[in-house]
Design a protein around this motif. Structure first.
Motif, PDB file in Angstrom:
ATOM      1  N   ARG A  97     -19.780  -1.658 -14.962  1.00 59.61           N
ATOM      2  CA  ARG A  97     -20.713  -1.449 -13.855  1.00 59.61           C
ATOM      3  C   ARG A  97     -21.735  -0.346 -14.107  1.00 59.61           C
ATOM      4  NH1 ARG A  97     -22.809  -3.899  -9.340  1.00 59.61           N
ATOM      5  NH2 ARG A  97     -23.340  -2.368  -7.744  1.00 59.61           N
ATOM      6  N   PHE A  98     -21.370   0.727 -14.830  1.00 67.64           N
ATOM      7  CA  PHE A  98     -22.183   1.930 -14.842  1.00 67.64           C
ATOM      8  C   PHE A  98     -22.843   2.210 -16.190  1.00 67.64           C
ATOM      9  CE2 PHE A  98     -18.961   2.462 -11.542  1.00 67.64           C
ATOM     10  CZ  PHE A  98     -19.779   2.694 -10.449  1.00 67.64           C
ATOM     11  N   ASP A  99     -24.143   2.479 -16.111  1.00 65.36           N
ATOM     12  CA  ASP A  99     -24.894   2.850 -17.309  1.00 65.36           C
ATOM     13  C   ASP A  99     -24.588   4.283 -17.728  1.00 65.36           C
ATOM     14  OD1 ASP A  99     -26.817   0.421 -17.426  1.00 65.36           O
ATOM     15  OD2 ASP A  99     -27.008   1.139 -15.363  1.00 65.36           O
ATOM     16  N   VAL A 100     -24.347   5.130 -16.748  1.00 71.53           N
ATOM     17  CA  VAL A 100     -24.035   6.538 -17.007  1.00 71.53           C
ATOM     18  C   VAL A 100     -22.859   6.946 -16.135  1.00 71.53           C
ATOM     19  CG1 VAL A 100     -24.865   8.925 -16.892  1.00 71.53           C
ATOM     20  CG2 VAL A 100     -26.426   7.093 -17.602  1.00 71.53           C
ATOM     21  N   VAL A 101     -21.884   7.596 -16.757  1.00 74.66           N
ATOM     22  CA  VAL A 101     -20.798   8.252 -16.025  1.00 74.66           C
ATOM     23  C   VAL A 101     -20.925   9.742 -16.332  1.00 74.66           C
ATOM     24  CG1 VAL A 101     -18.303   8.428 -15.661  1.00 74.66           C
ATOM     25  CG2 VAL A 101     -19.337   6.202 -16.190  1.00 74.66           C
ATOM     26  N   HIS A 102     -20.771  10.561 -15.304  1.00 72.04           N
ATOM     27  CA  HIS A 102     -21.084  11.989 -15.441  1.00 72.04           C
ATOM     28  C   HIS A 102     -19.999  12.814 -14.752  1.00 72.04           C
ATOM     29  CE1 HIS A 102     -23.295  15.626 -13.761  1.00 72.04           C
ATOM     30  NE2 HIS A 102     -23.583  15.723 -15.040  1.00 72.04           N
ATOM     31  N   ALA A 103     -19.512  13.843 -15.440  1.00 73.38           N
ATOM     32  CA  ALA A 103     -18.505  14.732 -14.850  1.00 73.38           C
ATOM     33  C   ALA A 103     -18.835  16.162 -15.265  1.00 73.38           C
ATOM     34  CB  ALA A 103     -17.105  14.350 -15.318  1.00 73.38           C
ATOM     35  N   HIS A 104     -19.364  16.923 -14.323  1.00 77.68           N
ATOM     36  CA  HIS A 104     -19.697  18.322 -14.599  1.00 77.68           C
ATOM     37  C   HIS A 104     -18.633  19.216 -13.982  1.00 77.68           C
ATOM     38  CE1 HIS A 104     -22.393  21.739 -15.459  1.00 77.68           C
ATOM     39  NE2 HIS A 104     -21.811  22.263 -14.381  1.00 77.68           N
ATOM     40  N   SER A 105     -18.047  20.093 -14.796  1.00 79.64           N
ATOM     41  CA  SER A 105     -17.053  21.062 -14.333  1.00 79.64           C
ATOM     42  C   SER A 105     -15.868  20.378 -13.651  1.00 79.64           C
ATOM     43  CB  SER A 105     -17.700  22.084 -13.391  1.00 79.64           C
ATOM     44  OG  SER A 105     -16.909  23.242 -13.279  1.00 79.64           O
ATOM     45  N   VAL A 106     -15.417  19.267 -14.236  1.00 76.66           N
ATOM     46  CA  VAL A 106     -14.213  18.576 -13.775  1.00 76.66           C
ATOM     47  C   VAL A 106     -13.070  18.833 -14.753  1.00 76.66           C
ATOM     48  CG1 VAL A 106     -13.157  16.326 -13.296  1.00 76.66           C
ATOM     49  CG2 VAL A 106     -15.499  16.790 -12.556  1.00 76.66           C
ATOM     50  N   PHE A 107     -13.321  18.580 -16.034  1.00 75.70           N
ATOM     51  CA  PHE A 107     -12.275  18.798 -17.037  1.00 75.70           C
ATOM     52  C   PHE A 107     -11.973  20.281 -17.226  1.00 75.70           C
ATOM     53  CE2 PHE A 107     -13.049  14.552 -19.457  1.00 75.70           C
ATOM     54  CZ  PHE A 107     -12.624  13.859 -18.343  1.00 75.70           C
ATOM     55  N   SER A 108     -12.891  21.149 -16.821  1.00 74.84           N
ATOM     56  CA  SER A 108     -12.615  22.586 -16.875  1.00 74.84           C
ATOM     57  C   SER A 108     -11.559  22.989 -15.850  1.00 74.84           C
ATOM     58  CB  SER A 108     -13.900  23.385 -16.644  1.00 74.84           C
ATOM     59  OG  SER A 108     -14.530  22.976 -15.440  1.00 74.84           O
ATOM     60  N   HIS A 109     -11.247  22.084 -14.919  1.00 72.14           N
ATOM     61  CA  HIS A 109     -10.213  22.352 -13.915  1.00 72.14           C
ATOM     62  C   HIS A 109      -9.062  21.341 -14.028  1.00 72.14           C
ATOM     63  CE1 HIS A 109     -12.920  25.221 -12.178  1.00 72.14           C
ATOM     64  NE2 HIS A 109     -13.818  24.293 -11.895  1.00 72.14           N
ATOM     65  N   ARG A 136     -32.658   6.268 -15.960  1.00 68.93           N
ATOM     66  CA  ARG A 136     -33.798   5.637 -15.313  1.00 68.93           C
ATOM     67  C   ARG A 136     -33.446   5.212 -13.883  1.00 68.93           C
ATOM     68  NH1 ARG A 136     -33.588   2.734 -20.193  1.00 68.93           N
ATOM     69  NH2 ARG A 136     -33.146   0.797 -19.032  1.00 68.93           N
ATOM     70  N   PRO A 137     -34.457   5.027 -13.027  1.00 67.55           N
ATOM     71  CA  PRO A 137     -34.190   4.672 -11.628  1.00 67.55           C
ATOM     72  C   PRO A 137     -33.340   3.410 -11.457  1.00 67.55           C
ATOM     73  CG  PRO A 137     -36.453   5.401 -11.855  1.00 67.55           C
ATOM     74  CD  PRO A 137     -35.892   5.322 -13.253  1.00 67.55           C
ATOM     75  N   GLU A 138     -33.473   2.448 -12.345  1.00 65.00           N
ATOM     76  CA  GLU A 138     -32.722   1.193 -12.197  1.00 65.00           C
ATOM     77  C   GLU A 138     -31.276   1.296 -12.678  1.00 65.00           C
ATOM     78  OE1 GLU A 138     -34.992   0.778 -16.183  1.00 65.00           O
ATOM     79  OE2 GLU A 138     -35.282   1.711 -14.198  1.00 65.00           O
ATOM     80  N   HIS A 139     -30.914   2.403 -13.270  1.00 66.66           N
ATOM     81  CA  HIS A 139     -29.544   2.579 -13.758  1.00 66.66           C
ATOM     82  C   HIS A 139     -28.565   2.773 -12.607  1.00 66.66           C
ATOM     83  CE1 HIS A 139     -30.723   3.973 -18.092  1.00 66.66           C
ATOM     84  NE2 HIS A 139     -30.645   2.665 -17.971  1.00 66.66           N
ATOM     85  N   ARG A 140     -27.284   2.520 -12.928  1.00 66.13           N
ATOM     86  CA  ARG A 140     -26.197   2.838 -12.008  1.00 66.13           C
ATOM     87  C   ARG A 140     -25.416   4.016 -12.584  1.00 66.13           C
ATOM     88  NH1 ARG A 140     -25.276  -3.016 -12.204  1.00 66.13           N
ATOM     89  NH2 ARG A 140     -26.199  -4.011 -10.369  1.00 66.13           N
ATOM     90  N   LEU A 141     -25.159   5.001 -11.744  1.00 67.86           N
ATOM     91  CA  LEU A 141     -24.508   6.227 -12.189  1.00 67.86           C
ATOM     92  C   LEU A 141     -23.242   6.475 -11.378  1.00 67.86           C
ATOM     93  CD1 LEU A 141     -26.084   9.615 -13.129  1.00 67.86           C
ATOM     94  CD2 LEU A 141     -24.304   9.579 -11.389  1.00 67.86           C
ATOM     95  N   LEU A 142     -22.159   6.772 -12.083  1.00 69.46           N
ATOM     96  CA  LEU A 142     -20.904   7.194 -11.464  1.00 69.46           C
ATOM     97  C   LEU A 142     -20.726   8.678 -11.729  1.00 69.46           C
ATOM     98  CD1 LEU A 142     -18.060   6.768 -10.181  1.00 69.46           C
ATOM     99  CD2 LEU A 142     -17.247   6.181 -12.491  1.00 69.46           C
ATOM    100  N   GLU A 143     -20.642   9.477 -10.658  1.00 75.50           N
ATOM    101  CA  GLU A 143     -20.399  10.906 -10.826  1.00 75.50           C
ATOM    102  C   GLU A 143     -18.961  11.224 -10.411  1.00 75.50           C
ATOM    103  OE1 GLU A 143     -22.433  15.232 -10.234  1.00 75.50           O
ATOM    104  OE2 GLU A 143     -22.924  13.722  -8.727  1.00 75.50           O
TER     105      GLU A 143
END
Length: 260
Positions: free
Chosen positions: A164-176, A92-99
């Motif tokens: 701090r973060f509602d969502v942490v996201h890592a796309h194509s990081v662990f694949s490397h 949601r817009p009010e969330h904090r996201l760590l990429e």
């Protein structure tokens, strides 16, 4: 998109010979990558330094290709896919996201646009790709959203506040990433997750022997990564609905169990 057999070992000599016979045009690029790999390994002993040098070389030629997109259309498509998936799972817009591994904001610019000002925090090990990220931010006219873009040398998150973060996201990081880098991330990510938050990461899945190709592409069994998360007191589950999308990787979601 036809999925490759999940028990395939791309590091084996037999696979390399068969692949070369089927794809003769890719032999020369592979040999160039092999030569680069050897040179970088001699100069950079730890994986972060090694992969930072890989990204510098790739980004100098094409920042979009450096994050795994062969053209502008695919860059937009993969970014949209990541964005739609997380929004569909409650971002949601009010969330904090760590990429983690934000790259040149392939998905990040969409997250920044969706979230309230200051709600996006992107980290990457590559200064070159972060420069490209700032260019994306400017091109998309998202400066007013005040996103954070930070260079890191590890995945301990020691400079970030707890919960701090509602969502942490890592796309194509662990694949490397070798297993010790993944272990470091999973050892620390629970501290920065807010109550009820989750950490989604993609990985290249194998059901055969775990292996890597040129220290750039790593293949793991699902149960290995689930067990690694559980070792650090986290709950992990395979996200089957992600498999329905045309991307080529698998996804696991990690959460912090509620204290009783």
């Amino acid at each position: 998109m036809t999925a490759a057999p999940l028990d395939r070992n791309r590091a084996s000599l037999l696979h390399k010979v068969r692949y070369a016979l089927r794809n003769p045009g890719k032999v020369a690029p592979y040999l160039r990558r092999s030569a680069r790999d050897l040179g970088l390994r001699l100069r950079h002993r730890d994986h972060v330094s090694y992969y930072r040098a890989v990204m510098a070389d790739d980004a100098a030629r094409d920042p979009k290709a450096a994050v795994g997109s062969r053209n502008e259309e695919r860059w937009l498509e993969l970014g949209r896919m990541q964005f739609d998936y997380l929004v569909g799972h409650g971002l949601r817009p009010e969330h904090r996201l760590l990429e983690i591994g934000c790259g040149n904001l392939r998905a990040g610019w969409r997250f920044i646009d969706h979230l309230d000002a200051g709600g996006y925090y992107g980290i990457d090990i590559s200064p070159d790709i972060l420069i490209a990220a700032k260019e994306t931010l400017s091109e998309r006219r998202l400066q007013a959203k005040l996103p954070h873009l930070t260079l890191v040398r590890d995945l301990t998150f020691d400079f970030l506040p707890e919960g701090r973060f509602d969502v942490v996201h890592a796309h194509s990081v662990f694949s490397h990433s070798p297993i010790e880098v993944i272990d470091e991330c999973l050892a620390h990510v629970g501290r920065v997750l807010a109550p009820g938050g989750f950490f989604d990461f993609t990985f290249d899945r194998t059901e055969g022997a775990e292996h890597h190709v040129l220290r750039e592409d790593f293949y793991y069994r699902t149960e290995t990564l689930v067990a690694l998360a559980e070792k650090h007191g986290l709950s992990a589950r395979f996200m089957a609905d992600w498999e329905e999308l045309p991307h080529g990787q698998s996804k696991i979601r990690v959460t912090v169990p509620e204290r009783r």
